[in-house]
Write a protein that holds these residues in place. Structure first.
Motif, PDB file in Angstrom:
ATOM      1  N   ARG A 134       0.826  -1.203   0.000  1.00 51.08           N
ATOM      2  CA  ARG A 134       0.000   0.000   0.000  1.00 51.08           C
ATOM      3  C   ARG A 134       0.861   1.255   0.000  1.00 51.08           C
ATOM      4  O   ARG A 134       0.502   2.268  -0.626  1.00 51.08           O
ATOM      5  CB  ARG A 134      -0.931  -0.012   1.213  1.00 51.08           C
ATOM      6  N   ALA A 135       1.985   1.206   0.700  1.00 47.55           N
ATOM      7  CA  ALA A 135       2.909   2.341   0.673  1.00 47.55           C
ATOM      8  C   ALA A 135       3.451   2.558  -0.739  1.00 47.55           C
ATOM      9  O   ALA A 135       3.561   3.698  -1.207  1.00 47.55           O
ATOM     10  CB  ALA A 135       4.054   2.096   1.649  1.00 47.55           C
ATOM     11  N   ILE A 136       3.771   1.469  -1.423  1.00 51.56           N
ATOM     12  CA  ILE A 136       4.248   1.575  -2.809  1.00 51.56           C
ATOM     13  C   ILE A 136       3.176   2.195  -3.693  1.00 51.56           C
ATOM     14  O   ILE A 136       3.439   3.122  -4.471  1.00 51.56           O
ATOM     15  CB  ILE A 136       4.648   0.185  -3.332  1.00 51.56           C
ATOM     16  N   GLU A 142       1.087   9.574  -5.242  1.00 49.39           N
ATOM     17  CA  GLU A 142       1.510  10.895  -4.781  1.00 49.39           C
ATOM     18  C   GLU A 142       2.508  11.537  -5.742  1.00 49.39           C
ATOM     19  O   GLU A 142       2.537  12.765  -5.875  1.00 49.39           O
ATOM     20  CB  GLU A 142       2.121  10.780  -3.380  1.00 49.39           C
ATOM     21  N   ARG A 143       3.280  10.723  -6.406  1.00 49.16           N
ATOM     22  CA  ARG A 143       4.255  11.241  -7.365  1.00 49.16           C
ATOM     23  C   ARG A 143       3.691  11.332  -8.782  1.00 49.16           C
ATOM     24  O   ARG A 143       4.422  11.625  -9.728  1.00 49.16           O
ATOM     25  CB  ARG A 143       5.509  10.358  -7.356  1.00 49.16           C
ATOM     26  N   ALA A 144       2.406  11.056  -8.923  1.00 50.38           N
ATOM     27  CA  ALA A 144       1.703  11.161 -10.209  1.00 50.38           C
ATOM     28  C   ALA A 144       2.261  10.207 -11.254  1.00 50.38           C
ATOM     29  O   ALA A 144       2.132  10.454 -12.449  1.00 50.38           O
ATOM     30  CB  ALA A 144       1.744  12.596 -10.731  1.00 50.38           C
ATOM     31  N   ILE A 145       2.859   9.114 -10.815  1.00 49.00           N
ATOM     32  CA  ILE A 145       3.304   8.093 -11.759  1.00 49.00           C
ATOM     33  C   ILE A 145       2.121   7.250 -12.206  1.00 49.00           C
ATOM     34  O   ILE A 145       2.040   6.818 -13.356  1.00 49.00           O
ATOM     35  CB  ILE A 145       4.413   7.224 -11.127  1.00 49.00           C
ATOM     36  N   VAL A 146       1.192   7.004 -11.293  1.00 48.37           N
ATOM     37  CA  VAL A 146      -0.067   6.351 -11.632  1.00 48.37           C
ATOM     38  C   VAL A 146      -1.203   7.245 -11.159  1.00 48.37           C
ATOM     39  O   VAL A 146      -1.063   7.982 -10.181  1.00 48.37           O
ATOM     40  CB  VAL A 146      -0.186   4.943 -11.002  1.00 48.37           C
ATOM     41  N   THR A 147      -2.310   7.186 -11.852  1.00 48.66           N
ATOM     42  CA  THR A 147      -3.482   7.984 -11.487  1.00 48.66           C
ATOM     43  C   THR A 147      -4.278   7.264 -10.408  1.00 48.66           C
ATOM     44  O   THR A 147      -4.551   6.069 -10.549  1.00 48.66           O
ATOM     45  CB  THR A 147      -4.372   8.218 -12.718  1.00 48.66           C
ATOM     46  N   ARG A 205      11.122   4.417  -5.134  1.00 50.19           N
ATOM     47  CA  ARG A 205      11.115   5.794  -4.633  1.00 50.19           C
ATOM     48  C   ARG A 205      12.093   6.688  -5.391  1.00 50.19           C
ATOM     49  O   ARG A 205      11.905   7.908  -5.459  1.00 50.19           O
ATOM     50  CB  ARG A 205      11.431   5.808  -3.142  1.00 50.19           C
ATOM     51  N   SER A 206      13.113   6.084  -5.956  1.00 52.68           N
ATOM     52  CA  SER A 206      14.075   6.867  -6.732  1.00 52.68           C
ATOM     53  C   SER A 206      13.882   6.686  -8.241  1.00 52.68           C
ATOM     54  O   SER A 206      14.635   7.239  -9.025  1.00 52.68           O
ATOM     55  CB  SER A 206      15.498   6.456  -6.347  1.00 52.68           C
TER      56      SER A 206
END
Length: 213
Positions: A134-136, A142-147, A205-206
């Motif tokens: 869930r954190a992933i 949050e980083r807008a990589i997925v909607t 995360r990176s």
């Protein structure tokens, strides 16, 4: 069949049998062994119907009629509450079995990571694996990589995130399978499985999407 026998006993009684005697006959029939194994729902339905019938047969004009109406209203209200409770329970169960990554409470990625670490410290590996995935998922949102999409499953997350981050697609699919195994497949979580998700979380995360790179 038992209800039919009760009705038959009443019909077999003489036509001039009084109400009290008919009630005793019905009670004697219902007390037989066959009714002891009656399903709970059928028994409640029968007793409520009998109760309402007694009220209606004894209700008249004046205060007695008013009391009957009040009692009927109370019974209907109780039935409505029970129906709402059953519907909510069914709806809740259906949501639980839907395979969605997130539960009802919304948390940030940092909060999911903190909860995962707490569960891992206590040896709750299954819960720790769930919270780490869930954190992933939340971090990618949050980083807008997925909607963000309510009700998204772990497999759907892996497919969408894998398209945005091709180098991590295989690891994301493996993480989704692990999440489903411990959440819906009854598999026990392990320390190794949790560490695998932790390492994937750190790499993601990176990570940057192809367009951002």
């Amino acid at each position: 069949m038992t209800t039919v026998r009760a009705a038959a006993a009443l019909l077999a009684s003489p036509l001039d049998v009084g109400r009290d005697q008919a009630a005793r006959e019905a009670a004697r029939e219902l007390s037989r062994a066959g009714y002891q194994h009656e399903p709970l729902f059928d028994r409640l339905q029968r007793e409520i119907s009998q109760f309402l019938g007694d009220i209606m047969s004894g209700g008249g004009t004046g205060g007695g009629g008013v009391r009957s109406i009040v009692v009927i209203a109370v019974v209907l209200a109780v039935l409505a509450v029970l129906l709402l409770w059953a519907l909510r329970r069914f709806s809740g169960g259906r949501r639980t079995d839907s395979g969605a990554v997130f539960g009802q409470r919304e948390r940030t990625a940092a909060e999911h990571r903190a909860e995962a670490e707490r569960l891992a410290t206590e040896g709750g590996w299954a819960g720790a694996i769930q919270e780490r995935l869930r954190a992933i998922a939340r971090d990618l949102e949050e980083r807008a990589i997925v909607t963000p999409m309510p009700g998204r499953t772990a497999v759907e997350l892996a497919e969408v995130a894998g398209q945005a981050l091709p180098p991590h697609a295989t690891d994301l699919r493996a993480a989704a399978r692990l999440f489903d195994d411990v959440t819906y497949g009854g598999a026990g979580g392990t320390r190794e499985g949790y560490l695998t998700l932790t390492a994937l979380d750190e790499r993601l995360r990176s990570a940057r999407t192809g367009a951002a790179a």
